[in-house]
Design a protein around this motif. Structure first.
Motif, mmCIF file in Angstrom:
data_model
loop_
_atom_site.group_PDB
_atom_site.id
_atom_site.type_symbol
_atom_site.label_atom_id
_atom_site.label_comp_id
_atom_site.label_asym_id
_atom_site.label_seq_id
_atom_site.Cartn_x
_atom_site.Cartn_y
_atom_site.Cartn_z
ATOM 1 N N PHE A 169 70.424 -33.005 -3.550
ATOM 2 C CA PHE A 169 69.390 -33.544 -4.431
ATOM 3 C C PHE A 169 69.531 -35.054 -4.568
ATOM 4 O O PHE A 169 68.558 -35.804 -4.452
ATOM 5 C CB PHE A 169 69.468 -32.885 -5.813
ATOM 6 C CG PHE A 169 68.508 -33.483 -6.819
ATOM 7 C CD1 PHE A 169 67.168 -33.129 -6.816
ATOM 8 C CD2 PHE A 169 68.950 -34.419 -7.757
ATOM 9 C CE1 PHE A 169 66.278 -33.698 -7.730
ATOM 10 C CE2 PHE A 169 68.074 -34.980 -8.670
ATOM 11 C CZ PHE A 169 66.739 -34.620 -8.652
ATOM 12 N N ARG A 172 69.000 -37.422 -1.234
ATOM 13 C CA ARG A 172 67.660 -37.830 -0.806
ATOM 14 C C ARG A 172 67.327 -39.250 -1.287
ATOM 15 O O ARG A 172 66.513 -39.927 -0.676
ATOM 16 C CB ARG A 172 66.618 -36.832 -1.294
ATOM 17 C CG ARG A 172 66.396 -36.803 -2.805
ATOM 18 C CD ARG A 172 65.354 -35.767 -3.213
ATOM 19 N NE ARG A 172 65.761 -34.408 -2.870
ATOM 20 C CZ ARG A 172 65.212 -33.702 -1.881
ATOM 21 N NH1 ARG A 172 64.241 -34.230 -1.153
ATOM 22 N NH2 ARG A 172 65.623 -32.488 -1.631
ATOM 23 N N TYR A 310 60.704 -35.595 0.331
ATOM 24 C CA TYR A 310 60.605 -34.508 1.299
ATOM 25 C C TYR A 310 61.321 -33.260 0.789
ATOM 26 O O TYR A 310 62.235 -33.336 -0.049
ATOM 27 C CB TYR A 310 61.218 -34.923 2.636
ATOM 28 C CG TYR A 310 60.388 -35.906 3.430
ATOM 29 C CD1 TYR A 310 59.036 -36.103 3.155
ATOM 30 C CD2 TYR A 310 60.953 -36.644 4.466
ATOM 31 C CE1 TYR A 310 58.283 -37.003 3.883
ATOM 32 C CE2 TYR A 310 60.211 -37.546 5.204
ATOM 33 C CZ TYR A 310 58.873 -37.725 4.904
ATOM 34 O OH TYR A 310 58.128 -38.620 5.629
ATOM 35 N N SER A 311 60.930 -32.107 1.318
ATOM 36 C CA SER A 311 61.614 -30.858 0.984
ATOM 37 C C SER A 311 63.028 -30.892 1.549
ATOM 38 O O SER A 311 63.342 -31.695 2.445
ATOM 39 C CB SER A 311 60.862 -29.669 1.571
ATOM 40 O OG SER A 311 60.921 -29.708 2.993
ATOM 41 N N ASP A 312 63.878 -29.997 1.048
ATOM 42 C CA ASP A 312 65.258 -29.943 1.540
ATOM 43 C C ASP A 312 65.299 -29.694 3.040
ATOM 44 O O ASP A 312 66.076 -30.321 3.765
ATOM 45 C CB ASP A 312 66.043 -28.844 0.814
ATOM 46 C CG ASP A 312 66.325 -29.191 -0.628
ATOM 47 O OD1 ASP A 312 66.006 -30.333 -1.044
ATOM 48 O OD2 ASP A 312 66.854 -28.321 -1.358
ATOM 49 N N ASP A 313 64.466 -28.770 3.518
ATOM 50 C CA ASP A 313 64.477 -28.428 4.942
ATOM 51 C C ASP A 313 64.056 -29.621 5.792
ATOM 52 O O ASP A 313 64.668 -29.898 6.836
ATOM 53 C CB ASP A 313 63.544 -27.237 5.207
ATOM 54 C CG ASP A 313 64.106 -25.932 4.653
ATOM 55 O OD1 ASP A 313 65.332 -25.878 4.412
ATOM 56 O OD2 ASP A 313 63.311 -24.987 4.451
ATOM 57 N N ARG A 314 63.015 -30.313 5.372
ATOM 58 C CA ARG A 314 62.567 -31.466 6.146
ATOM 59 C C ARG A 314 63.594 -32.586 6.078
ATOM 60 O O ARG A 314 63.820 -33.287 7.066
ATOM 61 C CB ARG A 314 61.212 -31.959 5.632
ATOM 62 C CG ARG A 314 60.630 -33.068 6.501
ATOM 63 C CD ARG A 314 59.223 -33.431 6.111
ATOM 64 N NE ARG A 314 58.690 -34.457 6.980
ATOM 65 C CZ ARG A 314 57.507 -35.037 6.835
ATOM 66 N NH1 ARG A 314 56.718 -34.663 5.830
ATOM 67 N NH2 ARG A 314 57.099 -35.980 7.673
#
Length: 318
Positions: A169, A172, A310-314
């Protein structure tokens, strides 16, 4: 950093020791510039303030502007790694980040112009609950005050920085700075706006709580500016023994930007390295391989700015 593709490896190798190196005259000569420039400009600024030099504003402007062009010129002559030399497009991107940082930080260390940031800082300093007035007038006093502020702020910085590497978290907000694939003197300010709120406020908070005078702030500014530029530079700078137990050096900070996670998750102190040595995250490796995070490929300016959202996956796929 759990699940973040910085590279492979485990915790920092704290057994790596600078004292184990076999030093040459060339190593010693390349260990001298950083201590001389950092400490020398701190002393110069302190003398300027103490003597109430009439051209202090002009000198302050020169001090803020000088390090980057000086190092850009030096990087072309004494290049550490030719694969780190920046292309014109990369330099233009770095100039954007440099201008953004200047608009944010210069008001804290100068009287050239007023912004809500500088006004808020001065109000917070005046209302600081500790009622400390760190306003020495002598050169040793201002140097001591600036180093005290650096020691306190770097403790805050160390833990915030470490959390950013250990939590996806918070990572990022910090990832923009690590998604560089080359080191260069302009790259220290490639920092996402959200990171300024989450990581970079340790110094102004420490200065405000200590009731630091404009003189102490000016000396602290010289310390931060020269360290930030040199620690990211593409110069073959070495770590000076003894000096590098307290002050962070370019060699140590290059390790922090490595793609290999064992190295990247170390040397969190960008200005003061003492806390890494105390808390077991120091890495004394001499050299690094690939620089960067994730796939270690350059990101577009759009991705650099949008990365935090961005999302965690991206985020993990970049």
């Amino acid at each position: 950093m759990s699940d973040i593709a910085l590279g492979t490896g485990n915790s920092p190798d704290t057994t790596s020791s600078d004292s184990a190196k076999s030093w040459t005259l060339k190593d010693f000569l390349w260990a001298c510039p950083q201590p001389i420039l950092v400490l020398g400009f701190m002393i110069l600024v302190a003398n300027m303030v103490a003597s109430d030099w009439i051209y202090r504003e002009l000198f302050g402007a020169i001090m803020i502007v000088l390090p980057v062009p000086l190092c850009i010129f030096a990087e072309r002559i004494w290049t550490k790694r030719k694969d780190w030399l920046l292309e014109p497009k990369e330099m233009a991107e770095d100039a954007f980040w440099l201008a953004f940082a200047g608009l944010l930080w210069v008001p804290l260390y100068s009287n050239f112009y007023e912004t809500p940031i500088s006004a808020g800082f001065k109000s917070f300093r005046d209302l600081a609950p500790l009622h400390i007035n760190l306003a020495p007038t002598s050169v040793p006093g201002m140097l001591g005050g600036a180093l005290l502020a650096a020691l306190i702020s770097s403790f805050i910085y160390y833990w915030l920085h470490r959390v950013q590497h250990e939590s996806l978290f918070w990572w990022r907000m910090h990832a923009t700075h690590h998604h560089i694939t080359k080191m260069g003197c302009m790259r220290g300010d490639r920092t996402h706006p959200l990171e300024y709120a989450s990581l970079m406020l340790g110094t102004p908070i420490a200065l405000a709580l200590l009731g630091a005078s404009d003189g102490v702030m000016a000396v602290a500014g010289a310390f931060n500016i020269w360290n930030g530029v040199l620690n990211h530079s593409n110069l073959p700078l070495k770590s000076m023994p003894v000096y590098d137990w307290f002050f962070a050096t370019a060699q140590q900070h290059h390790v922090h930007h490595a793609h290999e996670r064992r190295q990247a998750d170390s040397n969190y102190g960008c200005m003061i390295i003492l806390w890494d040595r105390i808390f077991g995250t120091y890495c004394g490796d001499d050299e690094v391989g690939q620089i960067g995070a994730g796939k270690a490929v350059p990101l577009s300016l759009k991705d650099q700015l949008a990365l935090s959202f961005y999302s965690d996956d991206r985020l993990k796929s970049l």
